[in-house]
Write a protein that holds these residues in place. Structure first.
Motif, PDB file in Angstrom:
ATOM      1  N   MET A   1       3.574   0.225  -7.122  1.00  0.00           N
ATOM      2  CA  MET A   1       2.502  -0.658  -7.568  1.00  0.00           C
ATOM      3  C   MET A   1       2.774  -1.517  -8.897  1.00  0.00           C
ATOM      4  SD  MET A   1      -1.585   0.290  -8.267  1.00  0.00           S
ATOM      5  CE  MET A   1      -1.662   1.041  -6.614  1.00  0.00           C
ATOM      6  N   THR A   2       3.290  -1.109  -9.738  1.00  0.00           N
ATOM      7  CA  THR A   2       3.887  -1.736 -10.861  1.00  0.00           C
ATOM      8  C   THR A   2       4.650  -3.188 -10.446  1.00  0.00           C
ATOM      9  OG1 THR A   2       3.392  -0.102 -12.467  1.00  0.00           O
ATOM     10  CG2 THR A   2       4.805  -1.825 -13.443  1.00  0.00           C
TER      11      THR A   2
ATOM     12  N   THR B   1      -0.687  -5.900 -16.173  1.00  0.00           N
ATOM     13  CA  THR B   1       0.781  -5.314 -16.295  1.00  0.00           C
ATOM     14  C   THR B   1       1.149  -5.554 -17.699  1.00  0.00           C
ATOM     15  OG1 THR B   1       1.605  -7.412 -15.305  1.00  0.00           O
ATOM     16  CG2 THR B   1       1.146  -5.539 -13.723  1.00  0.00           C
TER      17      THR B   1
ATOM     18  N   PHE C   1      -5.744   1.378 -19.815  1.00  0.00           N
ATOM     19  CA  PHE C   1      -4.333   2.144 -19.461  1.00  0.00           C
ATOM     20  C   PHE C   1      -3.544   2.078 -20.631  1.00  0.00           C
ATOM     21  CE2 PHE C   1      -5.728   2.057 -14.962  1.00  0.00           C
ATOM     22  CZ  PHE C   1      -4.349   2.332 -14.296  1.00  0.00           C
TER      23      PHE C   1
ATOM     24  N   TRP D   1      -1.764   5.532 -19.895  1.00  0.00           N
ATOM     25  CA  TRP D   1      -1.647   5.632 -18.341  1.00  0.00           C
ATOM     26  C   TRP D   1      -0.495   4.614 -17.715  1.00  0.00           C
ATOM     27  CZ3 TRP D   1      -7.463   5.783 -16.981  1.00  0.00           C
ATOM     28  CH2 TRP D   1      -7.948   7.114 -17.345  1.00  0.00           C
ATOM     29  N   SER D   2       0.028   4.829 -16.452  1.00  0.00           N
ATOM     30  CA  SER D   2       0.684   3.651 -15.766  1.00  0.00           C
ATOM     31  C   SER D   2       0.724   3.968 -14.390  1.00  0.00           C
ATOM     32  CB  SER D   2       2.449   3.717 -16.160  1.00  0.00           C
ATOM     33  OG  SER D   2       2.744   5.000 -15.749  1.00  0.00           O
ATOM     34  N   THR D   3       0.666   2.587 -13.589  1.00  0.00           N
ATOM     35  CA  THR D   3       0.577   2.934 -12.022  1.00  0.00           C
ATOM     36  C   THR D   3       1.916   3.236 -11.602  1.00  0.00           C
ATOM     37  OG1 THR D   3       1.107   0.536 -11.859  1.00  0.00           O
ATOM     38  CG2 THR D   3      -1.267   1.083 -12.135  1.00  0.00           C
TER      39      THR D   3
END
Length: 302
Positions: free
Chosen positions: A187-188, A60, A176, A181-183
């Motif tokens: 989820m993050t 993260t 990422f 990108w990002s979740t």
């Protein structure tokens, strides 16, 4: 720092104190916990942190960090170069003074970049500092899981590093970051919650481990700990300036590379038959010295 007024000195002292106090207070909780006789399963907590907490924190942090590609790669090359340079310097020192490399070399190269380095970088330099610290921590982890274990054990396959969740979290987080990108938000948020447990758990576990260690040969431990602080700080600073790192990246590199000997060095020494008592002395003494060394280091950059 010439020409700084008394008020500025006080402000600087309070700033540094705000950074280091939470770190050492959490470690102190671990010490007090053990002294009160309460149960604390270091192996379970460490596995929980290194399998879930730290990988989630790394992923993260890298995904959300705002480091541009050029600065990221400069930091990676600077960290790799710093650790290689530190290894060479200590190798020469060990040859000259005929010290036992299996026992002492790995602990002096690899510092406590997780338990101490990550929270210090976060508290001192915010999310940007955390991003740089994660990069250095991940590279150190890969180096220690390969070359470090080979040093202590006298052999072993470097492919063992592929079994570490931290390595895959680093690779995914880097991907990422580079791709932008990002979740999904849910989820993050979940991964962020899991990652948030890593730092307090690691610091409390550090205090527990220190309270349980039985150090040996304190005078040698003091001498080697001072040498570690000086060599690692100067080498990291020189390398960072050579790569022209921006101020926060430079500060984090110096902070991370010069962190005290990690408790994992003691665990590895015990596992592979090195002089564990000697390494315990290094862990305890270098950590105590860091109470003075880390504020001085931070004072140069804050």
């Amino acid at each position: 720092m010439q020409g700084i007024s008394g008020k500025q000195y006080v402000a600087l002292f309070l700033t540094v104190l705000q950074v280091v106090a939470p770190v050492f207070l959490l470690a102190l909780i671990g010490v007090v916990w053990v002294r009160l006789g309460y149960e604390y399963r270091v192996q379970f907590v460490t596995r929980l942190s290194m399998t879930l907490g730290v990988p989630a924190l790394i992923f993260t942090s890298l995904m959300k960090t705002d480091i541009d590609r050029a600065t990221l790669f400069d930091t990676i090359w600077a960290a790799c170069s710093a650790y290689i340079a530190v290894t060479i310097v200590f190798f020469v020192i060990f040859k000259v003074f005929k010290l036992d490399m299996q026992t002492y070399l790995a602990p002096l190269i690899f510092g406590n970049t997780g338990n101490l380095g990550l929270p210090l970088a976060l508290f001192a330099f915010g999310e940007a500092g955390m991003g740089y610290a994660v990069v250095v921590f991940a590279l150190m982890g890969i180096y220690s899981f390969t070359f470090g274990i080979w040093l202590v054990s006298g052999g072993g396959s470097p492919l063992k590093v592929l079994k570490e969740p931290m390595v895959w979290a680093t690779l995914l987080g880097g991907l990422f970051l580079l791709q932008g990108w990002s979740t999904p938000v849910w989820m993050t948020n979940t991964l962020s919650l899991i990652g948030q447990m890593a730092i307090p758990l690691m610091l409390i576990t550090l205090g527990v481990a220190l309270a349980r260690l039985t150090p040996q040969n304190i005078l040698r431990a003091v001498a080697l700990s001072v040498v570690k602080i000086l060599v690692c700080s100067l080498v990291a600073y020189a390398v960072g300036r050579f790569f022209q790192l921006e101020p926060v990246a430079l500060a984090v590199l110096v902070l991370q590379v010069s962190t005290p000997v990690a408790v994992t060095s003691y665990l590895l020494a015990e596992k592979y038959g090195a002089a564990a008592g000697e390494v315990a002395g290094l862990v305890v003494v270098s950590t105590l010295l860091s109470v003075m060394a880390i504020p001085l280091t931070l004072a140069l950059f804050l």
